[in-house]
Design an enzyme around this catalytic site. Structure first.
Site, mmCIF file in Angstrom:
data_model
loop_
_atom_site.group_PDB
_atom_site.id
_atom_site.type_symbol
_atom_site.label_atom_id
_atom_site.label_comp_id
_atom_site.label_asym_id
_atom_site.label_seq_id
_atom_site.Cartn_x
_atom_site.Cartn_y
_atom_site.Cartn_z
ATOM 1 N N LEU A 92 53.797 40.512 33.256
ATOM 2 C CA LEU A 92 54.502 39.148 32.961
ATOM 3 C C LEU A 92 53.667 38.162 33.545
ATOM 4 C CD1 LEU A 92 58.318 39.977 32.726
ATOM 5 C CD2 LEU A 92 56.441 39.885 31.019
ATOM 6 N N GLY A 93 52.559 38.312 34.242
ATOM 7 C CA GLY A 93 51.616 37.391 35.150
ATOM 8 C C GLY A 93 52.500 36.746 36.356
ATOM 9 N N SER A 94 53.237 37.711 37.064
ATOM 10 C CA SER A 94 53.775 37.420 38.228
ATOM 11 C C SER A 94 52.621 37.016 39.300
ATOM 12 C CB SER A 94 54.609 38.446 38.753
ATOM 13 O OG SER A 94 53.734 39.394 39.295
ATOM 14 N N SER A 95 51.585 37.444 39.551
ATOM 15 C CA SER A 95 50.392 36.874 40.359
ATOM 16 C C SER A 95 49.985 35.520 40.115
ATOM 17 C CB SER A 95 49.405 37.817 40.305
ATOM 18 O OG SER A 95 48.719 38.274 39.190
ATOM 19 N N ALA A 97 51.709 33.348 38.449
ATOM 20 C CA ALA A 97 52.532 32.138 38.521
ATOM 21 C C ALA A 97 52.545 31.941 40.181
ATOM 22 C CB ALA A 97 53.967 32.430 38.069
ATOM 23 N N ASP A 138 46.078 34.015 32.057
ATOM 24 C CA ASP A 138 47.356 34.071 32.752
ATOM 25 C C ASP A 138 47.511 32.951 33.444
ATOM 26 O OD1 ASP A 138 47.392 36.564 31.891
ATOM 27 O OD2 ASP A 138 48.045 37.579 33.639
HETATM 28 C C1 MEV Z 1 46.760 41.022 31.561
HETATM 29 O O1 MEV Z 1 48.106 40.261 31.575
HETATM 30 C C2 MEV Z 1 46.217 40.758 30.696
HETATM 31 C C3 MEV Z 1 44.782 41.502 30.201
HETATM 32 O O2 MEV Z 1 44.205 41.047 29.086
HETATM 33 C C4 MEV Z 1 43.689 41.174 31.580
HETATM 34 C C5 MEV Z 1 43.365 39.737 31.554
HETATM 35 O O3 MEV Z 1 43.427 39.065 30.595
HETATM 36 O O4 MEV Z 1 42.829 39.365 32.653
HETATM 37 C C6 MEV Z 1 44.972 42.912 30.153
#
Ligand code: MEV
Length: 301
Positions: A92-95, A97, A138
């Site tokens: 979910l993109g915690s890093s 955020a 992200d």
């Molecule tokens: C990870 O949230 C999404 C990926 O496409 C990797 C990225 O875009 O850096 C798997």
């Protein structure tokens, strides 16, 4: 004391393919990481993982931000405390955020004058340093908020239906999964490259459906995207159980969101089906999270 926060994100389409410059559609969602910062004698970083100084084991992303900022703009110590609604290692993109909220907090404390574009690109450089391969998606979506097509970075209409996330609670490493796809692609380029390109096409077709609010067709294409993600080896049993249960409970469509291999799936649903889908995600061993899109990217709270 300054507090900044930044949202999580989900992929409607295009994870993994976006690493190869194919199209993807992401939405910032209503779960946030909040970072408080104030001057102090030393560097202190506090989170649910513990209290440390610069520590690349426990707080790699925040440590990297602190060290880079202090090189650009020397300052005495700071105390940073982090709290988050976003589960770590769940896709979910915690890093992203925590990185963009920390940069925004420094930006305001030290009056660095960074605009949102600079916060997003600084954030991406930190993710790349810690994670190895990472697209700028992200950090960009968490900074800007809303629904965004990448790599062209066009803002699209937000989906006006419900987004239900199912968390498998299985930790997944984005770096390892991106490396796995890269390895498959180098062994079978003539097979994997067209799959990634077809994933990009689901995203491009999805744009028109989003514009026309045709969520049934959007869900159908999400199911197609899921089949292609399975084909490149980023599915797992736990995710499949949640995805199939959501579809059986009436979701318009359901797929992995993020890197896969664990982490979360995403279902699209109308109001009538939310309860049944949440219940079935729970019965299949997952944690349901009902959420929606937020236009509020990184901000000072
Ligand atoms: C990870 O949230 C999404 C990926 O496409 C990797 C990225 O875009 O850096 C798997």
């Amino acid at each position: 004391m300054i507090t900044c926060s930044a949202p999580a994100k989900v992929y409607l389409f295009g994870e993994h393919a976006v690493v190869y410059n194919e199209s993807a559609i992401c939405c910032a969602v209503n779960m946030r990481t909040r970072v408080n910062i104030e001057y102090s004698e030393n560097i202190v970083i506090k989170s649910s993982l513990g209290t440390t100084g610069i520590d690349y084991e426990i707080h790699p992303y925040v440590s990297a931000v602190v060290e880079k900022i202090r090189k650009k703009s020397p300052c005495r110590g700071v105390s940073i405390s982090i709290e988050s609604d976003i589960p770590v290692g769940s896709g979910l993109g915690s890093s992203a955020a925590v990185v963009v909220a920390t940069i925004c907090a420094f930006n305001n404390l030290l009056k660095l004058g960074m605009d949102k574009e600079s916060i997003a690109s600084f954030g991406h450089s930190i993710e790349k340093e810690i994670q190895g391969a990472a697209s700028a998606t992200d950090t960009y979506v968490s900074t800007m908020g809303g629904t965004i097509e990448v790599p062209k970075r066009r803002h699209l209409k937000n989906p006006l239906c419900n987004l239900i996330i199912g968390n498998t609670n299985v930790f997944s490493s984005t770096g390892q999964l991106v490396a796995k796809v890269a390895s498959l692609k180098s062994i079978y380029p003539e097979i994997i490259t067209p799959i990634l390109s077809t994933i990009g096409k689901t995203s491009l077709r999805g744009e028109g459906l989003l514009e026309n609010e045709d969520y049934r067709a959007l869900g159908e294409l999400m199911d197609v995207n899921q089949g292609l993600l399975e084909a490149i080896g980023v599915g797992c049993d736990e995710l499949s159980r949640l995805i199939h249960s959501s579809r059986a409970a009436g979701a318009f469509g359901a797929k992995i969101t993020g890197a896969g291999g664990g982490g979360c799936m995403l279902a699209l649903a109308d109001n009538e089906n939310i309860d049944a889908i949440s219940r079935e995600i729970k019965n299949a061993g997952g944690i349901p999270i009902i959420t929606g899109v937020t236009d509020s990217g990184v901000r000072v709270d």
